[in-house]
Design an enzyme around this catalytic site. Structure first.
Site, mmCIF file in Angstrom:
data_model
loop_
_atom_site.group_PDB
_atom_site.id
_atom_site.type_symbol
_atom_site.label_atom_id
_atom_site.label_comp_id
_atom_site.label_asym_id
_atom_site.label_seq_id
_atom_site.Cartn_x
_atom_site.Cartn_y
_atom_site.Cartn_z
ATOM 1 C CD GLU A 87 -3.018 -0.805 0.090
ATOM 2 O OE1 GLU A 87 -3.495 0.346 -0.030
ATOM 3 O OE2 GLU A 87 -3.318 -1.748 -0.664
ATOM 4 C CB SER A 483 -48.417 -28.678 43.483
ATOM 5 O OG SER A 483 -49.794 -28.952 43.377
#
Length: 820
Positions: A87, A483
């Site tokens: 680059e 229950s």
């Protein structure tokens, strides 16, 4: 001659002045209203949040851009060199722009005038940072000028390393990878230190156009671009000839991130995501780079998923109908060649959630078995014994006869789900290649396991499959507990001076609800009455009439207070039906409440997260916030005593009363509705079943001394599970399966008895002290000091016929709630 020289010098001065003026004008014109580059000094790129299990393995990642931020000092030099060669090879020398490169690009663009080619640039890394962070992707001379001006300014304000750090962590490199570190993981399943020269060169080839160099779809272009970068690295002196040759010959192979690196717990991870979102907001969750250490125990999580999945499938096979094949092959022809059935199954759309079974096509059927073709091209056998369960349903109340031959269930050409089986129902070994018929269950459920002393959630499964439905039945499903709420009614009585031997009348209970309303008559599951019975027997056998009488005696204000204190509900209506579980709660809330019983009545808050650190490693949240100045893990050698950490948990119940409830719930496992669990697991366990009206919701919530577990099973749209289905037949087997796996190999630990509890031998039927020499029906009962019962102990008989003029806050509404 002198005049000519003077003229040329004059022209040169004019051109220079004009050029300088033009440059000043350009700087003035385009330098106005530029973005403030100084913001980059404190810029923190969006970084993914990573969530880890309790053992440190990765559980989930949350991000809009999957980026791992790495300081420039931690970047390996070969990786940096690869990007510089590709680059900007003069990055450390130029002032922000590459003048020779700009001139070369200008000449090339002049040559391309009139062609369809896109103008080329000579952007330096500094210019790319300016464009990516501060400008747009617009292709224009104006943007390039602004880019150059910003690059000059940035070079004066920041070091080269800071600019390079911004670049290496920001660039997009394809496959959802932002930054080089993320790309190394996503392309090669490696850290940057492990990359070869060829791999580093390939990553450096991507910034310009990742899609143009896709390693699979455009392999040749990708290899050519990589080799070009390798050549640049050789020319720049970053590698030698031998390294270059090795890189050129190395195949370009992508290795996706290995699944073994992850812990799979989708419902748990999603619950963590919701919690982080509520606490920190969307931006911090997806961009803040949080590091989250959760409470999840991967070993228990695997067991929980297996137990719930197997339990839901077992119920579906036992109680629901065979719903037919997943699909059919046109023509229904048998296939003899593996490539034929493999192609058929490869083209078939796999149903969501069918991750733990295999697809198969029925090739042929005879009187004893079906011949199968599997996805991988192998053949298999589905014997009749492995599909006997597959009855069809004619209507809601009518079943077809049980199948007798394979043709009653499957036909050639059917596509079905199967699982390999090694043993039959009697434990006899089966031949290799034997399969059992399977189908996705319609019923849903949840399982949660937590540490009862800290509230740390160790495992959570919110449904059969997260792919089918993301609704979490552990945290989001509000259902009647039935229950399963009874222990807290009994706890209210024990704290009020009663004992496990206190006798309560089991007889008809009638409440006049007022003019125009029917009388409320709760009943036992068995539709029978048993007369005076001990509180222990009432909870072991889940007697509704005894529970309602007890709630009437102690008062619903007190019962509701306990339910609220234990976090089962926030606001419980003062109605007697609430004592039978007619209210609604979640599995996590109820399991946490049970955990507070076994930990001695100490309040805990369920937690999925142990610790959160920000992107810089600072701890911003810790679940255990107790102070311990002497807790220095790094300096502790093991020779000195472990530092004592203060217990800051507030009490929600008397420890003696809590233990008495634990002891009674242990009786549920030994002699009551959970006796199947006691037969399967020979370790101290306690718990309670729960079933609501018409068997719409089934529960089992219980614990070992150091592990609390809750199981819920029901349909998302409430409907009956079956006339005879209860918590003991549906949820309890799942609890037992999980506990058997979780406690395997663990030492047997008895429930801890708090100070002040006295154990006395009593007659299990009467609750009175056992006679000398009595052996049968004798148990050890727990009593507080001075509460051992006498012969003339009172029988609680409240509510024999309660009129409307009584305590209106205890009137029933909302149905009877729990049945068993």
């Amino acid at each position: 001659m002198i005049r000519l020289i003077s003229t040329l010098l004059g022209l040169l001065v004019i051109v220079t002045v004009a050029g300088g003026a033009g440059a000043l004008y350009v700087l003035y014109k385009f330098g106005q209203d530029l973005p403030d580059y100084r913001q980059l000094a404190n810029y923190e790129p969006p970084v993914m949040t990573r969530v880890h299990a309790g053992d440190g393995r990765l559980l989930a990642e949350f991000a809009k851009q999957k980026r791992v931020f790495v300081p420039i000092e931690a970047y390996p030099r070969p990786v940096i060199n690869a990007f510089l060669s590709a680059e900007d090879k003069t990055f450390y020398q130029h002032p922000g722009i590459d003048i020779p490169g700009v001139m070369a690009a200008a000449m090339r663009n002049i040559k391309n005038i009139g062609s369809s080619r896109r103008p080329v640039g000579a952007s330096t890394i500094t210019q790319q940072v300016a464009k990516n962070f501060l400008l747009t992707n617009e292709v224009s001379i104006e943007r390039k000028i602004k880019e150059a001006i910003l690059a000059f300014r940035m070079e004066r304000a920041f070091t080269k390393d800071r600019i390079l750090e911004l670049y290496m962590n920001e660039i997009y490199l394809g496959l959802g990878s932002y930054g080089v570190a993320a790309a190394a993981l996503n392309y090669f399943n490696k850290s940057m230190n492990e990359l070869t020269v060829a791999e580093a060169a390939y990553l450096a080839a991507l910034p310009k156009a990742p899609n143009n160099y896709h390693p699979i779809r455009k392999l040749q272009a990708a290899q050519e671009r990589r080799d070009w970068v390798v050549n640049r690295m050789l020319e720049d002196g970053h590698i030698n000839e031998a390294q270059a040759k090795q890189a050129w010959t190395e195949p370009l192979r992508v290795t996706r991130r290995v699944d073994a690196d992850f812990v799979e717990a989708d419902y748990f991870a999603e619950e963590v995501r919701r919690e982080l979102f509520e606490q920190y907001g969307e931006d911090q969750l997806y961009n803040g780079g949080l590091s989250v250490r959760t409470t999840l125990d991967p070993r228990l999580q695997r067991m929980a998923e297996t137990a719930l999945r197997d339990g839901l499938e077992a119920f579906d096979r036992r109680a629901r109908a065979w719903r037919g094949p997943l699909g059919r092959v046109e023509g229904g022809l048998p296939y003899e060649r593996a490539n034929e059935w493999r192609a058929i199954l490869a083209a078939f759309e796999r149903p969501k959630g069918l991750d733990h079974h295999r697809l198969a096509v029925v090739r042929a059927v005879d009187g004893k078995a079906a011949q199968l073709g599997l996805e991988d091209g192998s053949a298999g056998v589905l014997p009749m014994a492995m599909m006997e369960w597959a009855r069809r349903r004619i209507d809601e109340d009518t079943w077809a006869p049980r199948p007798k031959v394979p043709a009653d269930v499957v036909q050639p050409g059917d596509i079905i789900a199967v699982s390999p089986e090694a043993k039959d129902a009697k434990g006899i070994d089966l031949p290799d290649g034997t399969y059992a018929l399977r189908q996705l269950p319609e019923v849903q459920g949840g399982l949660v396991a937590l540490d009862p002393h800290t509230g740390r959630v160790l495992a959570m499964v919110g449904g059969y499959s997260f792919k089918i439905n993301q609704f979490n039945r552990v945290t989001q499903a509000w259902r009647q507990p039935g229950s399963a709420i009874k222990p807290f009614v009994y706890l209210a009585g024990l704290d009020g001076g009663m004992t496990p031997s206190t006798r309560i009348l089991d007889a008809p209970f009638v409440v006049d609800q007022g003019p125009g309303l029917p009388k409320w008559r709760p009943g036992n599951y068995t539709k029978k009455f048993y007369g005076p019975s001990t509180m222990r027997l009432g909870i072991e056998k889940s007697r509704n009439l005894m529970t309602v009488r007890l709630a009437q005696t102690v008062g619903m204000d007190k019962v509701a207070g306990y339910a609220e204190a234990f976090g089962i509900v926030d606001h419980m209506p003062r109605a007697l039906s609430m004592a039978l579980g007619a209210g609604e709660t979640t599995l996590l809330r109820l399991t946490t409440a049970y955990a507070m019983l076994v930990n001695g009545g100490k309040r805990i808050q369920p937690s999925l997260i142990d610790r959160i650190q920000d992107r810089k490693g600072r701890t911003v949240f810790r679940h255990d916030d107790r102070r311990c100045p002497s807790c220095r893990a790094a300096a502790w050698t093991g020779a000195e005593a472990v530092p004592a950490v203060p217990d800051t948990r507030p009490a929600v119940a008397d420890p003696a009363s809590a233990y008495q409830v634990v002891s009674m719930l242990e009786g549920v496992i030994k002699r009551g509705t959970g006796v199947r669990i006691g037969r399967a697991i020979k370790k101290p366990l306690a718990g309670k079943t729960g079933t609501t009206n018409e068997s719409r919701d089934t529960w089992f919530v219980g614990f070992a001394p150091d592990l609390a577990v809750g199981v819920f099973v029901g349909y998302d749209t409430p409907e009956t599970l079956g006339r005879r289905e209860t918590g003991s037949s549906v949820a309890a087997p799942i609890f037992a399966d999980f506990m058997k796996r979780a406690l395997d190999g663990k030492p047997t630990t008895p429930f801890r008895i708090p100070p002040g509890i006295r154990l006395v031998r009593v007659d299990a039927r009467t609750g009175l002290p056992a006679l000398a020499g009595q052996i049968e029906d004798v148990i050890w009962e727990s009593f507080k000091p001075g509460t051992v019962p006498r012969e003339d102990a009172k029988v609680i008989s409240a509510g024999q016929d309660v009129g409307i003029g009584g305590d209106t806050t205890s009137q029933p509404f909302g149905g009877t709630g729990g049945l068993y």
